[in-house]
Structures are given as C-alpha cells and as structure tokens.
Design an enzyme around this catalytic site. Structure first.
Site, PDB file in Angstrom:
ATOM      1  N   ARG A 228       0.936  -1.158   0.134  1.00 17.87           N
ATOM      2  CA  ARG A 228       0.000   0.091  -0.062  1.00 17.87           C
ATOM      3  C   ARG A 228       0.657   1.343  -0.138  1.00 17.87           C
ATOM      4  O   ARG A 228       1.911   1.078   0.422  1.00 17.87           O
ATOM      5  CB  ARG A 228      -0.840   0.194   1.248  1.00 17.87           C
ATOM      6  CG  ARG A 228      -2.061  -0.755   1.298  1.00 17.87           C
ATOM      7  CD  ARG A 228      -3.114  -0.256   0.224  1.00 17.87           C
ATOM      8  NE  ARG A 228      -4.503  -1.169   0.097  1.00 17.87           N
ATOM      9  CZ  ARG A 228      -4.744  -2.249  -0.620  1.00 17.87           C
ATOM     10  NH1 ARG A 228      -3.441  -2.593  -1.485  1.00 17.87           N
ATOM     11  NH2 ARG A 228      -5.673  -3.031  -0.616  1.00 17.87           N
ATOM     12  N   HIS A 276      -1.582   0.914  -9.507  1.00 20.23           N
ATOM     13  CA  HIS A 276      -2.239  -0.017  -8.587  1.00 20.23           C
ATOM     14  C   HIS A 276      -3.060  -1.122  -9.253  1.00 20.23           C
ATOM     15  O   HIS A 276      -4.137  -1.272  -9.273  1.00 20.23           O
ATOM     16  CB  HIS A 276      -3.345   0.913  -7.564  1.00 20.23           C
ATOM     17  CG  HIS A 276      -3.691  -0.189  -6.472  1.00 20.23           C
ATOM     18  ND1 HIS A 276      -3.818   0.439  -5.220  1.00 20.23           N
ATOM     19  CD2 HIS A 276      -3.802  -1.314  -6.405  1.00 20.23           C
ATOM     20  CE1 HIS A 276      -4.147  -0.233  -4.317  1.00 20.23           C
ATOM     21  NE2 HIS A 276      -4.083  -1.413  -5.128  1.00 20.23           N
TER      22      HIS A 276
HETATM   23  P1  NDP Z   1      -1.653 -11.646   4.363  1.00 18.91           P
HETATM   24  O1  NDP Z   1      -2.399 -11.186   5.474  1.00 18.91           O
HETATM   25  O2  NDP Z   1      -1.638 -13.096   3.661  1.00 18.91           O
HETATM   26  O3  NDP Z   1      -0.068 -11.399   4.743  1.00 18.91           O
HETATM   27  C1  NDP Z   1       0.285 -10.253   5.470  1.00 18.91           C
HETATM   28  C2  NDP Z   1       1.827 -10.443   5.677  1.00 18.91           C
HETATM   29  O4  NDP Z   1       2.469  -9.367   6.293  1.00 18.91           O
HETATM   30  C3  NDP Z   1       1.978 -11.585   6.813  1.00 18.91           C
HETATM   31  O5  NDP Z   1       3.094 -12.418   6.544  1.00 18.91           O
HETATM   32  C4  NDP Z   1       2.304 -10.612   8.092  1.00 18.91           C
HETATM   33  O6  NDP Z   1       2.893 -11.771   9.255  1.00 18.91           O
HETATM   34  C5  NDP Z   1       2.885  -9.685   7.788  1.00 18.91           C
HETATM   35  N1  NDP Z   1       2.776  -8.618   8.547  1.00 18.91           N
HETATM   36  C6  NDP Z   1       1.806  -7.923   9.100  1.00 18.91           C
HETATM   37  N2  NDP Z   1       2.074  -6.976   9.912  1.00 18.91           N
HETATM   38  C7  NDP Z   1       3.531  -7.057  10.107  1.00 18.91           C
HETATM   39  C8  NDP Z   1       4.416  -6.288  10.751  1.00 18.91           C
HETATM   40  N3  NDP Z   1       4.095  -5.411  11.622  1.00 18.91           N
HETATM   41  N4  NDP Z   1       5.669  -6.531  10.663  1.00 18.91           N
HETATM   42  C9  NDP Z   1       6.090  -7.690  10.006  1.00 18.91           C
HETATM   43  N5  NDP Z   1       5.167  -8.407   9.283  1.00 18.91           N
HETATM   44  C10 NDP Z   1       3.984  -7.989   9.321  1.00 18.91           C
HETATM   45  O7  NDP Z   1      -1.739 -10.567   3.027  1.00 18.91           O
HETATM   46  P2  NDP Z   1      -1.519 -10.837   1.728  1.00 18.91           P
HETATM   47  O8  NDP Z   1      -0.406 -11.554   1.191  1.00 18.91           O
HETATM   48  O9  NDP Z   1      -2.748 -11.432   0.868  1.00 18.91           O
HETATM   49  O10 NDP Z   1      -1.788  -9.316   1.056  1.00 18.91           O
HETATM   50  C11 NDP Z   1      -0.663  -8.565   1.474  1.00 18.91           C
HETATM   51  C12 NDP Z   1      -0.943  -6.986   1.032  1.00 18.91           C
HETATM   52  O11 NDP Z   1      -0.873  -6.849  -0.373  1.00 18.91           O
HETATM   53  C13 NDP Z   1      -2.449  -6.496   1.317  1.00 18.91           C
HETATM   54  O12 NDP Z   1      -2.868  -6.210   2.520  1.00 18.91           O
HETATM   55  C14 NDP Z   1      -2.595  -5.437   0.278  1.00 18.91           C
HETATM   56  O13 NDP Z   1      -2.467  -4.088   0.986  1.00 18.91           O
HETATM   57  C15 NDP Z   1      -1.671  -5.702  -0.967  1.00 18.91           C
HETATM   58  N6  NDP Z   1      -2.171  -6.005  -2.132  1.00 18.91           N
HETATM   59  C16 NDP Z   1      -1.880  -5.091  -3.225  1.00 18.91           C
HETATM   60  C17 NDP Z   1      -2.352  -5.300  -4.391  1.00 18.91           C
HETATM   61  C18 NDP Z   1      -2.015  -4.401  -5.539  1.00 18.91           C
HETATM   62  O14 NDP Z   1      -2.660  -4.808  -6.777  1.00 18.91           O
HETATM   63  N7  NDP Z   1      -0.992  -3.694  -5.685  1.00 18.91           N
HETATM   64  C19 NDP Z   1      -3.306  -6.530  -4.566  1.00 18.91           C
HETATM   65  C20 NDP Z   1      -3.555  -7.278  -3.398  1.00 18.91           C
HETATM   66  C21 NDP Z   1      -2.928  -7.044  -2.218  1.00 18.91           C
HETATM   67  P3  NDP Z   1       2.208 -12.898   9.849  1.00 18.91           P
HETATM   68  O15 NDP Z   1       2.399 -14.041   8.779  1.00 18.91           O
HETATM   69  O16 NDP Z   1       3.239 -13.213  11.070  1.00 18.91           O
HETATM   70  O17 NDP Z   1       0.769 -12.637  10.176  1.00 18.91           O
HETATM   71  C1  OXD Z   2      -6.271  -5.441  -2.992  1.00 20.11           C
HETATM   72  C2  OXD Z   2      -5.643  -4.368  -4.092  1.00 20.11           C
HETATM   73  O1  OXD Z   2      -5.946  -5.310  -1.731  1.00 20.11           O
HETATM   74  O2  OXD Z   2      -6.313  -4.350  -5.130  1.00 20.11           O
HETATM   75  O3  OXD Z   2      -6.666  -6.350  -3.364  1.00 20.11           O
HETATM   76  O4  OXD Z   2      -4.863  -3.464  -3.677  1.00 20.11           O
END
Ligand code: NDP
Ligand code: OXD
Length: 313
Positions: A228, A276
């Site tokens: 993000r 995005h």
């Molecule tokens: P998940 O919830 O599966 O994974 C999030 C990861 O981040 C986990 O490994 C989690 O740790 C880690 N995390 C969260 N907070 C912290 C922290 N404070 N310190 C260290 N690690 C942290 O999410 P996804 O993989 O499904 O998606 C990730 C992000 O990608 C979404 O939240 C979204 O913002 C973004 N996204 C962007 C898109 C785009 O088109 N640009 C499309 C889809 C998603 P733990 O494993 O320990 O819980």
């Molecule tokens: C998502 C995105 O979170 O599109 O799926 O950013």
C-alpha cells in the site's frame, strides 16, 4: 438473505453480473443504484465503502472485502467490531501478483532500464550481469501473496528469504518482528514489500530502512512495493533514487492515488510506476470464492481468512 454490493470501484455491473451468475438464488442489490431496506442485508461485498455505510446495516452477518487489503474498512471507526470482515484470498489475484513481482525483480536484476537507455542512444554495450544465485530477494510480509512468489523466484535461481510479524514454519529463512528486521534488511539486495497497511507498518519504507539494505550486488539495492502507498515515505524514496542509495524501484501503490501529475515521483530516476494494477480482482473468480464461503458458513463451517481486528489485517 439479501447481499449488498457496496464498492467505490466503477465496475459495479461486472460484480452484479458475476454474482447473479454464481448465485442466481441469492438476491443482490447495489448501493447507490436503487433504494434498499438496510434491515434485509445479511452479507456485504465491499471495497472502500463510505464511512458509516456498513454500520447502517443492522442485520449484517459478514462483510466480504473485494480485495486482499482491508485497510480502507479498518479505517472506518464505526465498522462494528462483532461483524467478521473476510479478506479476499483468490488464486487468480495471487497469480497476478506473482507475475508482477517476478516481472519487476527481473526487470531490475537484468538492468532493463539501463539497456533501454543504451538503446535510446543506439549504443551496443553490455552491462555487467551478476548471477541470480548471488542476489538475495527479501519478501517483506510473508503472507498469501509473498509465499506464492517464493518457488517462482527460487526456480529462477534467486536466494529468497522473508520477514513476517510472527515466527512460523517455512522452507526459507524467515525473520520476524522488529527484532528480526535489521538482519533481514542487511541480507536483502532486492526488497519486495507485500505488507498490509496497519498502524504498525505505516511509513515503514523510509530512509532508515533503505539505508539498511545490503549493497552486496552491483544491481542493488532495489525496492519493489505493491503493498500500500501508506507504507511509503515517498520523499525518502525519491531522495534515495536521486542520490543512488537505491539503484532502482518499482511502485504500484502511492499515498495519493491516482498519483497527481505534479508528483516528482513521475520523474524519479530508475523508478517504474504502475497504477495500482499489480493484482486486480477478477469479479467472477472472487465471487466464486465468496459464494462458496457463504454456503459453507450457512452449513455451520467457520469462516476462512477473517481479519484479526487487533492486528489490523
Ligand atoms: P496476508 O495477510 O496473507 O499477509 C500479510 C503478511 O504481512 C503476513 O506475513 C504478516 O505476518 C505480515 N505482517 C503484517 N504486519 C506485519 C508487521 N507489523 N511486521 C511484520 N510483518 C507483518 O496478506 P496478502 O499476502 O494477501 O496481501 C498483502 C497486501 O498486499 C494486502 O494487505 C494489500 O495491501 C496488498 N495488495 C496489493 C495489491 C495490488 O494490486 N497492489 C493486490 C492485493 C493485495 P504474519 O505472517 O506473521 O501474520
Ligand atoms: C487489493 C488491492 O488489496 O487491489 O486486493 O489492492
């Protein structure tokens, strides 16, 4: 048993059509299109809903986010804490993110921007190219999307390691928590950030973090972010690209979207900007998942991928 589509995106017809196709027996209404009875709504399909809109549904059972990132819903203090919020986990979206990440890693690693510049000046010259095995890709946030990238990147020969919030079993080296961050960064030549935006991660991609990245390969360090925009200190990233602290970057997300035409980021050296689109949600694929979840939920199964309100993702 009515489902409400409440989305800030423009492709509302695609979602309505996908829903009617997947669940013809489940009535659906679209917020903003026609009046509806708030008390009839049990499920919400939501993407960046207006603040207070979900709180106005007294019989809401579950809110399904239409993307993986739930930061927009979490930012609404009126969203009732007893309503489960389900984030999207969808193979089509995951595959798309894998494509984008691998494309960006290879673009920087194989110095495509440098070759395009040479082509512009009609210069036939090679740039020193290290082997993939000498470059370490650090996946920051090791959730659904990052885990999908690991075998692809390893298959190309890269060393891959990750950083998550908590410890977990993995077949790659996983660092975790604030205490593991410095070690993770010191071993990372190409940083791929797939973190959610939470209070703990806001602004994490700043000068201090960039300064801790490894300088172990001539093509790094590189910063790639599709998490993000709120994770980014864009002034710091711009300065790091300008003074060469960062050799390159790819950013799919920004603090302000659309990125204003006046933003200096458009002119930053060695920066690839995508609007995005790293992993857009395909309505048909996502709706299939959601309808399956609702069927299972109504048959008594627990919901999957429920957001932990305490952690914010
Ligand atoms: P998940 O919830 O599966 O994974 C999030 C990861 O981040 C986990 O490994 C989690 O740790 C880690 N995390 C969260 N907070 C912290 C922290 N404070 N310190 C260290 N690690 C942290 O999410 P996804 O993989 O499904 O998606 C990730 C992000 O990608 C979404 O939240 C979204 O913002 C973004 N996204 C962007 C898109 C785009 O088109 N640009 C499309 C889809 C998603 P733990 O494993 O320990 O819980
Ligand atoms: C998502 C995105 O979170 O599109 O799926 O950013």
């Amino acid at each position: 048993m009515t489902t409400l589509l409440i989305s800030a995106d423009s492709n509302l017809d695609d979602w309505m059509d996908a829903w009617r196709e997947a669940a013809p027996h489940r009535p659906v209404v679209c917020h903003g299109r026609a009046p509806y009875d708030p008390a009839a709504i049990q499920y919400a399909l939501t993407w960046k809903p207006p603040a207070g809109a979900l709180n106005a549904l007294p019989n809401l059972k579950v809110a399904f986010n239409l993307g993986a990132g739930v930061d927009a819903v979490m930012a609404d203090p009126t969203f009732p804490s007893h309503i489960p919020l389900v984030r999207l986990v969808d193979q089509d979206l995951t595959n798309r993110m894998g494509e984008w990440v691998v494309l960006q890693v290879l673009t920087h690693f194989r110095q495509t921007l440098g070759y395009l510049e040479l082509q512009r000046t009609k210069t036939w010259r090679d740039l020193t190219q290290p082997a993939a095995r000498s470059a370490r890709v650090g996946l920051m946030g090791y959730g659904t999307l990052a885990r999908h990238c690991t075998p692809i990147l390893r298959g190309l020969g890269f060393n891959v390691h990750g950083w998550a919030r908590g410890p977990k079993e993995s077949d790659i080296t996983l660092h975790h928590g604030e205490e593991g961050l410095a070690n993770f960064l010191a071993r990372t030549d190409i940083l791929v950030c797939l973190l959610p935006l939470t209070e703990a991660t806001r602004g994490i991609l700043d000068a201090k973090l960039i300064g801790q990245l490894s300088r172990g390969t001539p093509v790094g360090p590189v910063l790639i972010n599709a998490g993000r925009g709120g994770l980014q200190n864009e002034a710091d990233i711009l300065a790091a690209l300008q003074d060469g602290t960062l050799k390159g970057a790819s950013l799919d997300v920004f603090n302000e979207e659309p990125l204003p035409a006046t933003s200096p980021m458009w002119d930053a050296p060695n920066l690839i900007i995508t609007p995005h689109v790293a992993a857009i949600t395909d309505p048909a694929s996502a709706v299939g998942n959601i309808v399956e979840q609702i069927d299972a939920f109504e048959a008594g199964a627990p919901l999957q991928n429920v957001v932990d309100r305490g952690h914010g993702y």
